[in-house]
Design an enzyme around this catalytic site. Structure first.
Site, mmCIF file in Angstrom:
data_model
loop_
_atom_site.group_PDB
_atom_site.id
_atom_site.type_symbol
_atom_site.label_atom_id
_atom_site.label_comp_id
_atom_site.label_asym_id
_atom_site.label_seq_id
_atom_site.Cartn_x
_atom_site.Cartn_y
_atom_site.Cartn_z
ATOM 1 N N GLN A 172 10.050 9.192 12.594
ATOM 2 C CA GLN A 172 9.850 10.347 11.737
ATOM 3 C C GLN A 172 8.819 11.189 12.163
ATOM 4 O OE1 GLN A 172 11.893 11.858 9.865
ATOM 5 N NE2 GLN A 172 10.598 13.484 9.276
ATOM 6 N N PRO A 204 15.451 1.650 2.711
ATOM 7 C CA PRO A 204 16.177 2.698 1.982
ATOM 8 C C PRO A 204 15.975 3.931 2.543
ATOM 9 C CG PRO A 204 14.164 1.621 0.646
ATOM 10 C CD PRO A 204 14.240 1.211 2.253
ATOM 11 N N GLY A 205 16.858 5.060 2.461
ATOM 12 C CA GLY A 205 16.786 6.309 2.889
ATOM 13 C C GLY A 205 15.974 7.089 1.610
ATOM 14 N N TYR A 206 16.144 8.240 1.644
ATOM 15 C CA TYR A 206 15.098 8.916 0.535
ATOM 16 C C TYR A 206 15.698 8.887 -0.832
ATOM 17 C CZ TYR A 206 12.667 11.011 4.708
ATOM 18 O OH TYR A 206 12.370 11.251 5.647
ATOM 19 N N TYR A 210 3.218 5.294 9.522
ATOM 20 C CA TYR A 210 4.193 4.736 8.495
ATOM 21 C C TYR A 210 5.236 3.936 9.304
ATOM 22 C CZ TYR A 210 7.308 4.800 4.532
ATOM 23 O OH TYR A 210 8.266 4.393 3.542
ATOM 24 N N ALA A 222 5.020 -2.970 -2.040
ATOM 25 C CA ALA A 222 3.595 -1.907 -2.070
ATOM 26 C C ALA A 222 3.651 -1.189 -0.830
ATOM 27 C CB ALA A 222 2.528 -2.599 -2.283
ATOM 28 N N ASP A 263 0.463 11.037 5.945
ATOM 29 C CA ASP A 263 1.376 11.499 7.082
ATOM 30 C C ASP A 263 0.382 12.751 7.950
ATOM 31 O OD1 ASP A 263 3.459 10.208 6.089
ATOM 32 O OD2 ASP A 263 4.488 11.869 5.307
HETATM 33 N N1 LIG Z 1 10.405 6.761 -2.064
HETATM 34 C C1 LIG Z 1 11.168 6.518 -1.032
HETATM 35 O O1 LIG Z 1 11.949 7.628 -0.661
HETATM 36 C C2 LIG Z 1 11.074 5.502 0.130
HETATM 37 C C3 LIG Z 1 12.062 5.385 1.056
HETATM 38 C C4 LIG Z 1 11.990 4.331 2.145
HETATM 39 C C5 LIG Z 1 11.172 3.333 1.649
HETATM 40 N N2 LIG Z 1 10.280 3.367 0.739
HETATM 41 C C6 LIG Z 1 9.247 2.270 0.323
HETATM 42 O O2 LIG Z 1 9.403 1.797 -0.956
HETATM 43 C C7 LIG Z 1 8.400 1.288 -1.387
HETATM 44 C C8 LIG Z 1 7.981 1.752 -2.579
HETATM 45 O O3 LIG Z 1 7.932 3.200 -2.465
HETATM 46 P P1 LIG Z 1 7.594 4.246 -3.745
HETATM 47 O O4 LIG Z 1 8.255 5.489 -3.289
HETATM 48 O O5 LIG Z 1 8.350 3.540 -5.041
HETATM 49 O O6 LIG Z 1 6.503 4.154 -3.914
HETATM 50 P P2 LIG Z 1 5.293 4.738 -5.004
HETATM 51 O O7 LIG Z 1 6.175 5.336 -6.391
HETATM 52 O O8 LIG Z 1 4.121 5.382 -4.761
HETATM 53 O O9 LIG Z 1 4.683 3.373 -5.823
HETATM 54 C C9 LIG Z 1 3.825 2.539 -4.771
HETATM 55 C C10 LIG Z 1 3.502 1.140 -5.596
HETATM 56 O O10 LIG Z 1 2.650 0.468 -4.762
HETATM 57 C C11 LIG Z 1 1.538 0.044 -5.215
HETATM 58 N N3 LIG Z 1 0.446 0.168 -4.119
HETATM 59 C C12 LIG Z 1 0.056 1.053 -3.267
HETATM 60 N N4 LIG Z 1 -0.767 0.758 -2.400
HETATM 61 C C13 LIG Z 1 -1.228 -0.586 -2.951
HETATM 62 C C14 LIG Z 1 -2.293 -1.458 -2.375
HETATM 63 N N5 LIG Z 1 -2.960 -1.472 -1.259
HETATM 64 N N6 LIG Z 1 -2.073 -2.645 -3.152
HETATM 65 C C15 LIG Z 1 -1.273 -3.085 -4.237
HETATM 66 N N7 LIG Z 1 -0.348 -2.152 -4.392
HETATM 67 C C16 LIG Z 1 -0.364 -1.072 -3.905
HETATM 68 C C17 LIG Z 1 1.256 1.295 -6.307
HETATM 69 O O11 LIG Z 1 0.184 0.922 -7.302
HETATM 70 P P3 LIG Z 1 -0.312 2.203 -8.136
HETATM 71 O O12 LIG Z 1 0.418 2.579 -9.175
HETATM 72 O O13 LIG Z 1 -1.871 1.206 -8.731
HETATM 73 O O14 LIG Z 1 -0.959 3.282 -7.396
HETATM 74 C C18 LIG Z 1 2.712 1.669 -6.951
HETATM 75 O O15 LIG Z 1 2.925 0.672 -7.820
HETATM 76 C C19 LIG Z 1 7.333 1.467 -0.303
HETATM 77 O O16 LIG Z 1 6.986 0.332 0.402
HETATM 78 C C20 LIG Z 1 7.752 2.602 0.434
HETATM 79 O O17 LIG Z 1 7.236 2.566 1.803
HETATM 80 C C21 LIG Z 1 10.145 4.463 -0.360
#
Ligand SMILES: NC(=O)c1ccc[n+]([C@@H]2O[C@H](COP(=O)([O-])OP(=O)(O)OC[C@H]3O[C@@H](n4cnc5c(N)ncnc54)[C@H](OP(=O)(O)O)[C@@H]3O)[C@@H](O)[C@H]2O)c1
Length: 240
Positions: free
Chosen positions: A141, A177-179, A147, A83, A88
């Site tokens: 970043q 992960p990257g983007y 973050y 999570a 930003d």
């Molecule tokens: N996407 C990218 O490119 C990327 C790159 C590098 C790292 N990451 C990391 O990968 C992880 C997942 O990212 P994502 O892009 O898949 O995110 P996402 O699509 O925004 O999904 C976020 C998930 O986390 C839950 N969440 C957020 N705040 C929470 C809280 N306070 N308590 C419990 N659950 C919470 C959300 O619940 P709800 O559905 O209820 O909102 C959702 O299930 C994150 O840690 C992010 O920093 C992502």
């Protein structure tokens, strides 16, 4: 061997792909979410994976939620702290609230997720802790002081947990992960997304399933000697 796995933020984005990949390995999976009931219900309908709602930023809520999961599904042997949120802003405009919300969710949320399952893992002499960090924790970043601080902190957490858990059969690793093509990234304006892709030698965004496959391996019994490590999955965008 099949086990019980907990994936925070496991109902959407990268977390949803992780939940599905762990289920495909035969594990029993609990996926948590924060507030999007509609997405969670659709996810359960699609996958049959049970979802649980709590705020990872709150220790008492996390401990109570984890106790409920263990009562329903059995002791948690695999925990994926996924999570995460972004708030930003360039540093000179970043508010204390933006700082605190990200620290509480992304960093303290990892403590709140792992701490309640740790004693059981020690007792059973097996555990897998996998933390989803980020390329931006490795390189920093613009507009992400908050973050990047949390994602760099994740790496310190797993390196320390690895040393504490190794003799108890527990491993702790991070994936950066990257983007990745999730809502978080697809929500940025198209021009910004194009400029991001231009910086990725692979010439594309990553897919959530590419991160999920790393998690499935780290969660397996075969990965026992990989402990305290960081896997970068970023299409050659950044090397540590
Ligand atoms: N996407 C990218 O490119 C990327 C790159 C590098 C790292 N990451 C990391 O990968 C992880 C997942 O990212 P994502 O892009 O898949 O995110 P996402 O699509 O925004 O999904 C976020 C998930 O986390 C839950 N969440 C957020 N705040 C929470 C809280 N306070 N308590 C419990 N659950 C919470 C959300 O619940 P709800 O559905 O209820 O909102 C959702 O299930 C994150 O840690 C992010 O920093 C992502």
């Amino acid at each position: 061997m099949t086990r019980t796995a907990l994936v925070t933020g496991g109902s959407r984005g990268i977390g949803a792909a992780i939940s599905k990949a762990l289920k495909a390995e035969g594990h029993t999976v609990a996926a948590t979410y924060a507030g999007n009931d509609e997405a969670a219900a659709a996810f359960t309908k699609e996958t049959g994976i049970q979802t649980y709602k709590w705020n990872v930023a709150d220790y008492e809520e996390s401990a109570a939620g984890i106790a409920k999961v263990e009562a329903d599904l059995g002791p948690i042997d695999i925990v994926v702290a996924n999570a995460g949120i972004t708030r930003d802003a360039p540093f000179h405009k970043m508010t204390p609230d933006q700082w605190k919300e990200v620290i509480d969710t992304n960093l303290t949320g990892v403590f709140n997720t792992v701490h309640p399952v740790w004693p059981g893992m020690r007792e059973r002499k097996f555990g897998r802790v996998i933390v989803i960090s980020s390329i931006n924790g490795q390189k920093g970043q613009f507009a992400q002081v908050n973050y990047a601080a949390t994602k760099a902190g994740d790496l310190g957490i797993v390196k320390s947990l690895a040393q504490e858990g190794a003799r108890a059969g527990i491993t702790a690793n991070a994936i950066c992960p990257g983007y990745i093509a999730t809502e978080m990234v697809m929500a940025v304006p198209e021009k910004v997304r194009e400029s991001i892709i231009a910086q990725i030698p692979a010439g594309r965004l990553g897919e959530p399933e590419e991160i999920a496959r790393c998690v499935a391996f780290l969660a397996s019994d075969d990965s026992q000697f990989i402990n305290g490590s960081t896997i970068s999955a970023n299409g050659a965008q950044f090397f540590v």
